[in-house]
Design a protein around this motif. Structure first.
Motif, PDB file in Angstrom:
ATOM      1  N   PHE A  51       0.832  -1.207   0.000  1.00 25.33           N
ATOM      2  CA  PHE A  51       0.000   0.000   0.000  1.00 25.33           C
ATOM      3  C   PHE A  51       0.866   1.257   0.000  1.00 25.33           C
ATOM      4  CE2 PHE A  51      -1.958   3.233   2.847  1.00 25.33           C
ATOM      5  CZ  PHE A  51      -2.999   3.650   2.018  1.00 25.33           C
ATOM      6  N   PHE A  52       1.846   1.307   0.888  1.00 27.40           N
ATOM      7  CA  PHE A  52       2.705   2.497   0.979  1.00 27.40           C
ATOM      8  C   PHE A  52       3.591   2.654  -0.252  1.00 27.40           C
ATOM      9  CE2 PHE A  52       1.405   2.834   5.352  1.00 27.40           C
ATOM     10  CZ  PHE A  52       1.599   4.162   5.678  1.00 27.40           C
ATOM     11  N   GLU A  53       3.987   1.544  -0.844  1.00 26.49           N
ATOM     12  CA  GLU A  53       4.840   1.614  -2.033  1.00 26.49           C
ATOM     13  C   GLU A  53       4.105   2.211  -3.231  1.00 26.49           C
ATOM     14  OE1 GLU A  53       6.441  -2.213  -2.839  1.00 26.49           O
ATOM     15  OE2 GLU A  53       7.654  -2.284  -1.009  1.00 26.49           O
ATOM     16  N   THR A  54       2.805   1.980  -3.297  1.00 23.35           N
ATOM     17  CA  THR A  54       2.046   2.413  -4.479  1.00 23.35           C
ATOM     18  C   THR A  54       1.347   3.760  -4.306  1.00 23.35           C
ATOM     19  OG1 THR A  54       0.109   1.159  -3.735  1.00 23.35           O
ATOM     20  CG2 THR A  54       1.641   0.047  -5.215  1.00 23.35           C
ATOM     21  N   GLU A  55       1.089   4.192  -3.078  1.00 24.50           N
ATOM     22  CA  GLU A  55       0.241   5.373  -2.879  1.00 24.50           C
ATOM     23  C   GLU A  55       1.001   6.697  -2.765  1.00 24.50           C
ATOM     24  OE1 GLU A  55      -2.906   5.807  -3.128  1.00 24.50           O
ATOM     25  OE2 GLU A  55      -3.333   3.693  -3.508  1.00 24.50           O
ATOM     26  N   GLU A  56       2.322   6.675  -2.595  1.00 24.52           N
ATOM     27  CA  GLU A  56       3.127   7.902  -2.517  1.00 24.52           C
ATOM     28  C   GLU A  56       2.542   8.888  -1.497  1.00 24.52           C
ATOM     29  OE1 GLU A  56       3.355   9.384  -6.481  1.00 24.52           O
ATOM     30  OE2 GLU A  56       4.743   7.828  -7.158  1.00 24.52           O
ATOM     31  N   ILE A  57       2.450   8.429  -0.267  1.00 21.50           N
ATOM     32  CA  ILE A  57       1.813   9.193   0.807  1.00 21.50           C
ATOM     33  C   ILE A  57       2.780  10.225   1.394  1.00 21.50           C
ATOM     34  CG2 ILE A  57       0.819   8.988   3.130  1.00 21.50           C
ATOM     35  CD1 ILE A  57      -0.054   6.104   2.162  1.00 21.50           C
ATOM     36  N   TYR A  96       8.179   4.982   7.366  1.00 21.14           N
ATOM     37  CA  TYR A  96       9.608   5.332   7.341  1.00 21.14           C
ATOM     38  C   TYR A  96      10.230   4.923   6.009  1.00 21.14           C
ATOM     39  CZ  TYR A  96      14.449   3.781   7.642  1.00 21.14           C
ATOM     40  OH  TYR A  96      15.766   3.502   7.350  1.00 21.14           O
ATOM     41  N   ARG A  97       9.991   3.680   5.591  1.00 22.86           N
ATOM     42  CA  ARG A  97      10.624   3.183   4.370  1.00 22.86           C
ATOM     43  C   ARG A  97      10.070   3.861   3.112  1.00 22.86           C
ATOM     44  NH1 ARG A  97       9.324  -1.797   3.858  1.00 22.86           N
ATOM     45  NH2 ARG A  97       8.184  -2.159   5.796  1.00 22.86           N
ATOM     46  N   ALA A  98       8.834   4.344   3.198  1.00 31.78           N
ATOM     47  CA  ALA A  98       8.243   5.054   2.055  1.00 31.78           C
ATOM     48  C   ALA A  98       8.580   6.540   2.074  1.00 31.78           C
ATOM     49  CB  ALA A  98       6.731   4.867   2.059  1.00 31.78           C
ATOM     50  N   LYS A  99       9.343   6.950   3.106  1.00 27.96           N
ATOM     51  CA  LYS A  99       9.797   8.341   3.209  1.00 27.96           C
ATOM     52  C   LYS A  99       8.648   9.355   3.279  1.00 27.96           C
ATOM     53  CE  LYS A  99      14.331   7.626   1.047  1.00 27.96           C
ATOM     54  NZ  LYS A  99      14.279   6.138   1.129  1.00 27.96           N
ATOM     55  N   SER A 150      12.105   6.322  18.697  1.00 27.55           N
ATOM     56  CA  SER A 150      13.310   5.599  18.286  1.00 27.55           C
ATOM     57  C   SER A 150      13.614   5.815  16.805  1.00 27.55           C
ATOM     58  CB  SER A 150      13.150   4.107  18.583  1.00 27.55           C
ATOM     59  OG  SER A 150      13.000   3.879  19.975  1.00 27.55           O
ATOM     60  N   TYR A 151      12.569   5.816  15.981  1.00 24.78           N
ATOM     61  CA  TYR A 151      12.769   6.066  14.548  1.00 24.78           C
ATOM     62  C   TYR A 151      13.257   7.497  14.319  1.00 24.78           C
ATOM     63  CZ  TYR A 151      11.054   1.676  12.563  1.00 24.78           C
ATOM     64  OH  TYR A 151      10.925   0.363  12.178  1.00 24.78           O
ATOM     65  N   THR A 157      13.337  10.663  11.277  1.00 25.55           N
ATOM     66  CA  THR A 157      11.957  10.819  10.836  1.00 25.55           C
ATOM     67  C   THR A 157      11.258  11.920  11.624  1.00 25.55           C
ATOM     68  OG1 THR A 157      11.403   9.010  12.345  1.00 25.55           O
ATOM     69  CG2 THR A 157      11.641   8.450  10.017  1.00 25.55           C
ATOM     70  N   ARG A 158      10.095  12.315  11.147  1.00 18.84           N
ATOM     71  CA  ARG A 158       9.267  13.318  11.831  1.00 18.84           C
ATOM     72  C   ARG A 158       7.981  12.629  12.269  1.00 18.84           C
ATOM     73  NH1 ARG A 158       8.030  17.335   7.541  1.00 18.84           N
ATOM     74  NH2 ARG A 158       7.260  18.727   9.187  1.00 18.84           N
ATOM     75  N   PHE A 159       8.085  11.803  13.292  1.00 21.05           N
ATOM     76  CA  PHE A 159       6.946  11.056  13.826  1.00 21.05           C
ATOM     77  C   PHE A 159       6.583  11.646  15.191  1.00 21.05           C
ATOM     78  CE2 PHE A 159       8.356   6.911  11.483  1.00 21.05           C
ATOM     79  CZ  PHE A 159       8.012   7.484  10.271  1.00 21.05           C
ATOM     80  N   ILE A 160       5.356  12.122  15.328  1.00 23.61           N
ATOM     81  CA  ILE A 160       4.921  12.714  16.590  1.00 23.61           C
ATOM     82  C   ILE A 160       3.801  11.878  17.210  1.00 23.61           C
ATOM     83  CG2 ILE A 160       5.604  15.028  15.877  1.00 23.61           C
ATOM     84  CD1 ILE A 160       2.676  15.656  15.311  1.00 23.61           C
ATOM     85  N   SER A 161       3.665  11.960  18.527  1.00 22.65           N
ATOM     86  CA  SER A 161       2.679  11.153  19.252  1.00 22.65           C
ATOM     87  C   SER A 161       1.810  12.043  20.128  1.00 22.65           C
ATOM     88  CB  SER A 161       3.376  10.113  20.130  1.00 22.65           C
ATOM     89  OG  SER A 161       4.169   9.230  19.350  1.00 22.65           O
TER      90      SER A 161
END
Length: 312
Positions: A51-57, A96-99, A150-151, A157-161
């Protein structure tokens, strides 16, 4: 976050996800990406990766989760920890892997220790024992927070919680076995009124205090933080006020128009005595909740009557 960015709302049919969808649409975002659980099983890593590989999110609101009240958490602890760990692990790693540019992980205030000082500050995380009745769910959410942090540290990465307090609003769950306290009380009092029942049983002693945030307020806060917050540390989202369950029951009783009595079943566990979040951090960032509880309850009862009962 621009209106032309591709934004994935995971869990778009749930209470939180649907509110985020409404808010994004109202603010003019035109490239919203969704998948139902039948179309995309977030517990399946291969499906999520594809899903992430194809959708360019560009942006992700991770609102998908297995949720429920005390009864559901008590009856299905393995399901709660397994499904939530799988969902968040697969989505965070794939993002993360799909940037993707940025991801928001939605946790819960059940991550805080059972007897943490009140109001609950963000720094109280991991300072004491958790409430046993929802420990599997809480542990999964804590793992998600730490995974985002951790990521960020390892991969930049820019991951917020964010940690919302107890929620209610359009699309709420009124199932008496799996719902949270507020919608469950609305249904109980309504059915008692219709059936002329003399007494409504409320689980627990009625003494615990809870804070309730309208889902539309949460959605507004999430979009605001996605635009304005970059730190790895968690952020509470709430109203900064709480109410005793017995007083909440009284408010709902009046709104529904039930004329009978309330009986509190103290043999049912109360859960955490109090869960009031400290909202000074998000207030300092420039956001405050807008929906008064009484107004929100009246709206939810109308929703129950016009949507839930029609489907019955």
């Amino acid at each position: 976050m621009n209106v032309t960015d591709r934004i994935y709302v995971a869990g778009h049919k749930g209470l939180v996800g649907s509110a985020i969808m409404r808010a994004l649409e109202q603010q003019g975002y035109s490239h919203l990406i969704t998948r139902s659980s039948s179309e995309l099983d977030l517990r399946d890593r291969q499906q999520v990766d594809d899903f992430f590989e194809t959708e360019e999110i560009d942006y992700v609101f991770l609102a998908a989760a297995k949720v429920g009240g005390i009864a559901a958490n008590n009856d299905y602890p393995a399901d709660f920890i397994r499904d939530n760990l799988l969902i968040q692990t697969n989505v965070i790693d794939a993002a993360y892997r799909a940037k993707v540019q940025k991801l928001m992980f939605l946790g819960s205030t059940c991550i805080y220790p059972k007897y943490a000082p009140q109001p609950l500050k963000e720094e109280h995380l991991l300072t004491g024992e958790l409430e046993p009745t929802n420990m599997p769910y809480a542990i999964a959410k804590i793992a998600g927070i730490n995974m985002c942090q951790s990521y960020n540290r390892q991969y930049g990465t820019r991951f917020i919680s964010v940690m919302p307090t107890n929620l209610y609003g359009p699309g709420d769950n009124f199932d008496l076995h799996t719902s949270h306290v507020l919608p469950a009380l609305i249904r109980k009092f309504h059915e008692a009124k219709v059936q002329n029942q003399p007494v409504v049983e409320v689980w627990g002693t009625g003494n615990p205090k809870r804070e309730f945030l309208h889902s539309d307020d949460l959605a507004d806060a999430c979009i605001y933080l996605m635009k304005n917050y970059e730190d790895s540390e968690i952020v509470n989202i709430g109203v900064g006020e709480d109410i005793a369950i017995k007083d909440l029951a009284g408010m709902i009783m009046e709104i529904v128009g039930y004329q009978g009595e309330i009986s509190f079943n103290s043999s049912i566990p109360d859960g955490t005595p109090r869960k009031l979040v400290d909202v000074s951090k998000i207030n300092a960032l420039g956001w405050t909740a807008q929906t008064p509880l009484a107004e929100g309850l009246q709206e939810l009862y109308r929703t129950f009557q016009t949507e839930f009962l029609v489907k019955q």
